[in-house]
Design an enzyme around this catalytic site. Structure first.
Site, PDB file in Angstrom:
ATOM      1  N   HIS A  17       9.331  29.866 -15.338  1.00 47.81           N
ATOM      2  CA  HIS A  17       9.314  29.888 -16.806  1.00 47.81           C
ATOM      3  C   HIS A  17       8.756  31.223 -17.313  1.00 47.81           C
ATOM      4  O   HIS A  17       9.315  31.835 -18.215  1.00 47.81           O
ATOM      5  CB  HIS A  17       8.397  28.781 -17.359  1.00 47.81           C
ATOM      6  N   LYS A  41       8.800  11.261 -20.152  1.00 48.75           N
ATOM      7  CA  LYS A  41       9.158  10.843 -18.792  1.00 48.75           C
ATOM      8  C   LYS A  41       7.957  10.164 -18.140  1.00 48.75           C
ATOM      9  O   LYS A  41       6.816  10.599 -18.359  1.00 48.75           O
ATOM     10  CB  LYS A  41       9.512  12.075 -17.949  1.00 48.75           C
ATOM     11  N   ARG A  91      19.363  28.446 -13.123  1.00 54.61           N
ATOM     12  CA  ARG A  91      18.997  28.537 -11.706  1.00 54.61           C
ATOM     13  C   ARG A  91      20.190  28.377 -10.792  1.00 54.61           C
ATOM     14  O   ARG A  91      20.377  29.102  -9.848  1.00 54.61           O
ATOM     15  CB  ARG A  91      17.968  27.457 -11.352  1.00 54.61           C
ATOM     16  N   SER A 129       9.546  22.363 -12.705  1.00 58.68           N
ATOM     17  CA  SER A 129       8.312  21.608 -12.914  1.00 58.68           C
ATOM     18  C   SER A 129       8.280  20.390 -11.991  1.00 58.68           C
ATOM     19  O   SER A 129       7.216  20.012 -11.486  1.00 58.68           O
ATOM     20  CB  SER A 129       8.206  21.144 -14.371  1.00 58.68           C
TER      21      SER A 129
HETATM   22  P1  ADP Z   1      12.077  22.388 -15.632  1.00 58.69           P
HETATM   23  O1  ADP Z   1      13.570  22.393 -15.394  1.00 58.69           O
HETATM   24  O2  ADP Z   1      11.303  23.224 -14.673  1.00 58.69           O
HETATM   25  O3  ADP Z   1      11.499  21.035 -15.894  1.00 58.69           O
HETATM   26  P2  ADP Z   1      12.144  23.012 -18.457  1.00 58.69           P
HETATM   27  O4  ADP Z   1      13.029  21.903 -18.825  1.00 58.69           O
HETATM   28  O5  ADP Z   1      10.811  23.095 -19.101  1.00 58.69           O
HETATM   29  O6  ADP Z   1      11.862  23.184 -16.934  1.00 58.69           O
HETATM   30  O7  ADP Z   1      12.933  24.366 -18.628  1.00 58.69           O
HETATM   31  C1  ADP Z   1      12.837  25.253 -19.693  1.00 58.69           C
HETATM   32  C2  ADP Z   1      13.778  26.410 -19.452  1.00 58.69           C
HETATM   33  O8  ADP Z   1      13.318  27.194 -18.353  1.00 58.69           O
HETATM   34  C3  ADP Z   1      15.209  26.011 -19.108  1.00 58.69           C
HETATM   35  O9  ADP Z   1      16.070  26.972 -19.695  1.00 58.69           O
HETATM   36  C4  ADP Z   1      15.261  26.151 -17.613  1.00 58.69           C
HETATM   37  O10 ADP Z   1      16.557  26.409 -17.153  1.00 58.69           O
HETATM   38  C5  ADP Z   1      14.363  27.357 -17.428  1.00 58.69           C
HETATM   39  N1  ADP Z   1      13.780  27.397 -16.104  1.00 58.69           N
HETATM   40  C6  ADP Z   1      13.025  26.451 -15.525  1.00 58.69           C
HETATM   41  N2  ADP Z   1      12.649  26.832 -14.281  1.00 58.69           N
HETATM   42  C7  ADP Z   1      13.210  28.059 -14.075  1.00 58.69           C
HETATM   43  C8  ADP Z   1      13.220  28.980 -12.980  1.00 58.69           C
HETATM   44  N3  ADP Z   1      12.602  28.698 -11.836  1.00 58.69           N
HETATM   45  N4  ADP Z   1      13.887  30.140 -13.135  1.00 58.69           N
HETATM   46  C9  ADP Z   1      14.536  30.409 -14.285  1.00 58.69           C
HETATM   47  N5  ADP Z   1      14.587  29.583 -15.345  1.00 58.69           N
HETATM   48  C10 ADP Z   1      13.928  28.429 -15.255  1.00 58.69           C
END
Ligand code: ADP
Length: 165
Positions: A17, A41, A91, A129
Site C-alpha cells: 500500500h 469482514k 497485483r 492485508s
Molecule cells: P488488500 O487487497 O491488501 O486487502 P486493500 O483492499 O486495502 O488491500 O487495497 C487498497 C488498494 O491497494 C487496492 O488498489 C489494491 O489493489 C492495492 N494494493 C494492495 N496491496 C498491494 C500491493 N502489494 N501492491 C500494489 N498494490 C496493492
C-alpha cells in the site's frame, strides 16, 4: 491542481500500500488516502479510526498526503474532494476483473473521474492485508510485510486475537 484518491480497507496497511501511495504522490499534487469505514469482514483487525491513525503515521513524511475515512460511493467522494483520479494498485490478473468493474461503474457515476492502474512492484506482488493476517495469526513473522511505524501495533493486535481465541 492534480488530485488523486487512493482508496482501500488497509486492514492493516502493508508495504505494498505504502509503495502505491508514495508513487502516487510523485505524480499528483495532492493525494487523499481514503479508508473504507464500513468494512465489516469477520477477519477485521482494526477499526476505521485505528486504520486512519496507522496510515497517518506511515505517511507522515509525505507532505501532499491527507488521510480520511469514507463511507458511501467513491464517485461522490471524488466529486466532494475535486479529485481527478482514483489510483489503484494492480497485483495480478486476479485483481483485474473486480477493479475493471469498479472503474467502469465509477466512470458511469462520475464521468470526470479517471481510474489509473499502477503496476505493483515485483517484490510486493504477493502481498495483501489478508496475507499479513494469515501469517501473523499462524505465528509467522510479519516484519517484512508492514511498515516499521505500525509493526508493534499490528503484532499486539494479532497477539490479543490469538489470546482471546
Ligand atoms: P488488500 O487487497 O491488501 O486487502 P486493500 O483492499 O486495502 O488491500 O487495497 C487498497 C488498494 O491497494 C487496492 O488498489 C489494491 O489493489 C492495492 N494494493 C494492495 N496491496 C498491494 C500491493 N502489494 N501492491 C500494489 N498494490 C496493492
Amino acid at each position: 491542481m492534480r488530485t488523486a484518491i487512493c482508496p482501500g480497507s488497509f486492514d492493516p496497511v502493508t508495504n505494498g500500500h505504502i509503495d502505491i501511495i508514495q508513487r502516487t504522490c510523485a505524480l499528483f499534487d495532492r493525494v487523499y488516502v481514503a479508508v473504507l469505514e464500513n468494512y465489516h469482514k469477520p477477519s477485521r483487525l482494526f477499526s476505521a479510526g485505528e486504520r486512519v491513525d496507522m496510515l497517518r503515521q506511515c505517511s507522515a513524511k509525505l507532505p501532499n498526503v491527507e488521510v480520511l475515512a469514507y463511507d458511501g460511493l467513491l464517485a461522490d467522494l471524488a466529486r466532494e474532494l475535486k479529485a481527478n483520479a482514483v489510483v489503484k494498485g494492480l497485483r495480478a490478473v486476479s485483481d483485474f476483473e473486480i477493479e475493471f468493474q469498479q472503474a467502469l461503474t465509477n466512470k458511469q457515476l462520475n464521468p470526470q473521474l479517471e481510474t489509473v492502474f499502477m503496476t505493483a512492484e515485483s517484490q510486493f506482488m504477493y502481498l495483501s492485508s489478508s496475507v499479513v493476517k494469515q501469517v501473523g495469526l499462524h505465528g509467522g513473522t510479519i516484519g517484512d510485510f508492514v511498515p516499521s511505524e505500525i509493526l508493534g501495533a499490528v503484532e499486539d493486535r494479532i497477539n490479543s486475537v490469538l489470546r482471546s481465541a
